[in-house]
Design a protein around this motif. Structure first.
Motif, mmCIF file in Angstrom:
data_model
loop_
_atom_site.group_PDB
_atom_site.id
_atom_site.type_symbol
_atom_site.label_atom_id
_atom_site.label_comp_id
_atom_site.label_asym_id
_atom_site.label_seq_id
_atom_site.Cartn_x
_atom_site.Cartn_y
_atom_site.Cartn_z
ATOM 1 N N ASP A 19 0.843 -1.190 0.000
ATOM 2 C CA ASP A 19 0.000 0.000 0.000
ATOM 3 C C ASP A 19 0.884 1.248 0.000
ATOM 4 O OD1 ASP A 19 -1.661 2.160 0.721
ATOM 5 O OD2 ASP A 19 -2.937 0.906 1.979
ATOM 6 N N ASP A 20 1.051 1.841 -1.188
ATOM 7 C CA ASP A 20 1.931 3.011 -1.320
ATOM 8 C C ASP A 20 1.483 4.174 -0.447
ATOM 9 O OD1 ASP A 20 3.743 1.857 -3.141
ATOM 10 O OD2 ASP A 20 2.436 2.331 -4.831
ATOM 11 N N SER A 21 0.186 4.382 -0.345
ATOM 12 C CA SER A 21 -0.341 5.471 0.479
ATOM 13 C C SER A 21 0.006 5.249 1.954
ATOM 14 C CB SER A 21 -1.854 5.569 0.293
ATOM 15 O OG SER A 21 -2.391 6.561 1.126
ATOM 16 N N PHE A 22 -0.147 4.011 2.425
ATOM 17 C CA PHE A 22 0.192 3.705 3.818
ATOM 18 C C PHE A 22 1.689 3.884 4.042
ATOM 19 C CE2 PHE A 22 1.548 0.975 7.287
ATOM 20 C CZ PHE A 22 0.702 1.400 8.296
ATOM 21 N N ARG A 23 2.501 3.458 3.102
ATOM 22 C CA ARG A 23 3.955 3.606 3.232
ATOM 23 C C ARG A 23 4.341 5.073 3.392
ATOM 24 N NH1 ARG A 23 7.501 -0.492 1.572
ATOM 25 N NH2 ARG A 23 8.847 1.026 0.533
ATOM 26 N N PRO A 30 4.630 7.873 11.653
ATOM 27 C CA PRO A 30 4.424 6.466 12.017
ATOM 28 C C PRO A 30 3.382 6.273 13.120
ATOM 29 C CG PRO A 30 6.764 6.970 11.935
ATOM 30 C CD PRO A 30 6.025 8.261 11.783
ATOM 31 N N GLN A 31 3.371 7.157 14.087
ATOM 32 C CA GLN A 31 2.439 7.023 15.200
ATOM 33 C C GLN A 31 0.995 7.106 14.703
ATOM 34 O OE1 GLN A 31 3.060 9.922 18.307
ATOM 35 N NE2 GLN A 31 2.597 8.405 19.875
ATOM 36 N N LEU A 32 0.710 8.030 13.812
ATOM 37 C CA LEU A 32 -0.633 8.179 13.264
ATOM 38 C C LEU A 32 -0.990 6.996 12.364
ATOM 39 C CD1 LEU A 32 -3.145 9.977 12.991
ATOM 40 C CD2 LEU A 32 -2.021 11.075 11.044
ATOM 41 N N ALA A 33 -0.060 6.592 11.508
ATOM 42 C CA ALA A 33 -0.315 5.478 10.587
ATOM 43 C C ALA A 33 -0.594 4.186 11.355
ATOM 44 C CB ALA A 33 0.870 5.291 9.639
ATOM 45 N N LEU A 34 0.226 3.905 12.352
ATOM 46 C CA LEU A 34 0.022 2.694 13.151
ATOM 47 C C LEU A 34 -1.248 2.782 13.976
ATOM 48 C CD1 LEU A 34 3.687 2.025 14.301
ATOM 49 C CD2 LEU A 34 2.366 0.743 12.615
ATOM 50 N N GLY A 35 -1.558 3.971 14.471
ATOM 51 C CA GLY A 35 -2.790 4.163 15.228
ATOM 52 C C GLY A 35 -4.013 3.807 14.404
ATOM 53 N N GLY A 36 -3.950 4.075 13.098
ATOM 54 C CA GLY A 36 -5.046 3.717 12.204
ATOM 55 C C GLY A 36 -5.250 2.213 12.097
ATOM 56 N N LEU A 37 -4.230 1.445 12.462
ATOM 57 C CA LEU A 37 -4.325 -0.020 12.462
ATOM 58 C C LEU A 37 -4.599 -0.562 13.864
ATOM 59 C CD1 LEU A 37 -1.286 -0.957 10.168
ATOM 60 C CD2 LEU A 37 -3.685 -0.672 9.519
ATOM 61 N N GLY A 38 -4.745 0.348 14.818
ATOM 62 C CA GLY A 38 -4.984 -0.087 16.193
ATOM 63 C C GLY A 38 -3.711 -0.424 16.952
ATOM 64 N N GLN A 45 9.910 6.105 20.647
ATOM 65 C CA GLN A 45 10.450 4.948 19.920
ATOM 66 C C GLN A 45 10.624 5.226 18.429
ATOM 67 O OE1 GLN A 45 7.247 2.284 21.322
ATOM 68 N NE2 GLN A 45 8.897 0.997 22.124
ATOM 69 N N ILE A 46 10.260 6.417 17.977
ATOM 70 C CA ILE A 46 10.298 6.740 16.548
ATOM 71 C C ILE A 46 11.589 7.470 16.218
ATOM 72 C CG2 ILE A 46 9.150 7.972 14.684
ATOM 73 C CD1 ILE A 46 6.547 7.728 16.373
ATOM 74 N N PRO A 47 12.394 6.915 15.335
ATOM 75 C CA PRO A 47 13.631 7.608 14.954
ATOM 76 C C PRO A 47 13.317 8.851 14.120
ATOM 77 C CG PRO A 47 13.347 5.621 13.649
ATOM 78 C CD PRO A 47 12.241 5.638 14.650
ATOM 79 N N SER A 48 14.184 9.839 14.207
ATOM 80 C CA SER A 48 13.944 11.069 13.444
ATOM 81 C C SER A 48 14.163 10.852 11.951
ATOM 82 C CB SER A 48 14.838 12.197 13.957
ATOM 83 O OG SER A 48 16.192 11.814 13.880
ATOM 84 N N THR A 49 15.089 9.993 11.588
ATOM 85 C CA THR A 49 15.332 9.654 10.187
ATOM 86 C C THR A 49 14.732 8.275 9.940
ATOM 87 O OG1 THR A 49 17.399 10.884 10.220
ATOM 88 C CG2 THR A 49 17.083 9.320 8.417
ATOM 89 N N ARG A 50 13.834 8.206 8.949
ATOM 90 C CA ARG A 50 13.142 6.947 8.680
ATOM 91 C C ARG A 50 13.292 6.562 7.203
ATOM 92 N NH1 ARG A 50 9.972 9.944 12.249
ATOM 93 N NH2 ARG A 50 8.763 11.001 10.656
ATOM 94 N N SER A 51 13.318 5.269 6.981
ATOM 95 C CA SER A 51 13.312 4.731 5.619
ATOM 96 C C SER A 51 12.684 3.344 5.679
ATOM 97 C CB SER A 51 14.721 4.661 5.040
ATOM 98 O OG SER A 51 15.509 3.764 5.782
ATOM 99 N N LEU A 52 12.243 2.878 4.530
ATOM 100 C CA LEU A 52 11.633 1.550 4.440
ATOM 101 C C LEU A 52 12.330 0.742 3.355
ATOM 102 C CD1 LEU A 52 7.824 2.413 4.530
ATOM 103 C CD2 LEU A 52 9.115 1.191 6.272
ATOM 104 N N PRO A 53 12.440 -0.561 3.553
ATOM 105 C CA PRO A 53 12.930 -1.416 2.474
ATOM 106 C C PRO A 53 11.913 -1.411 1.331
ATOM 107 C CG PRO A 53 12.813 -2.625 4.564
ATOM 108 C CD PRO A 53 12.150 -1.311 4.761
ATOM 109 N N ALA A 54 12.332 -1.904 0.187
ATOM 110 C CA ALA A 54 11.430 -2.033 -0.956
ATOM 111 C C ALA A 54 10.252 -2.932 -0.580
ATOM 112 C CB ALA A 54 12.174 -2.629 -2.150
#
Length: 84
Positions: A19-23, A30-38, A45-54
């Protein structure tokens, strides 16, 4: 520390792998996105610099993790009975 079910983990990995929109939302807040999943996450716990694997890398990891979780779940009755 909160615990989450294998289904929570699978849903998260599913969203991150397809889900590109979720990514984008996850990288932005991250806090808001994860909150949407409960899923609750402490802001500390959230790093200031973030990246995701492919997405493909996450998808491959999702299937490997799911297999391990399902294998472990099948052994739970034996651990609870004291038999191994």
């Amino acid at each position: 520390m909160a615990t989450y079910s294998p289904q929570d983990l699978d849903l998260l990995l599913s969203k991150l792998s397809g889900d590109d929109s979720f990514r984008q939302s996850f990288l932005k807040d991250p806090q808001l996105a994860l909150g949407g999943l409960g899923i609750k996450l402490d802001a500390s716990q959230i790093p200031s610099t973030r990246s995701l694997p492919a997405k493909e890398v996450i998808a491959a990891g999702r299937h490997a993790i799911k297999g391990k979780v399902e294998s472990a779940a099948g052994a739970v009755p034996f651990f609870l009975s004291g038999q191994r």
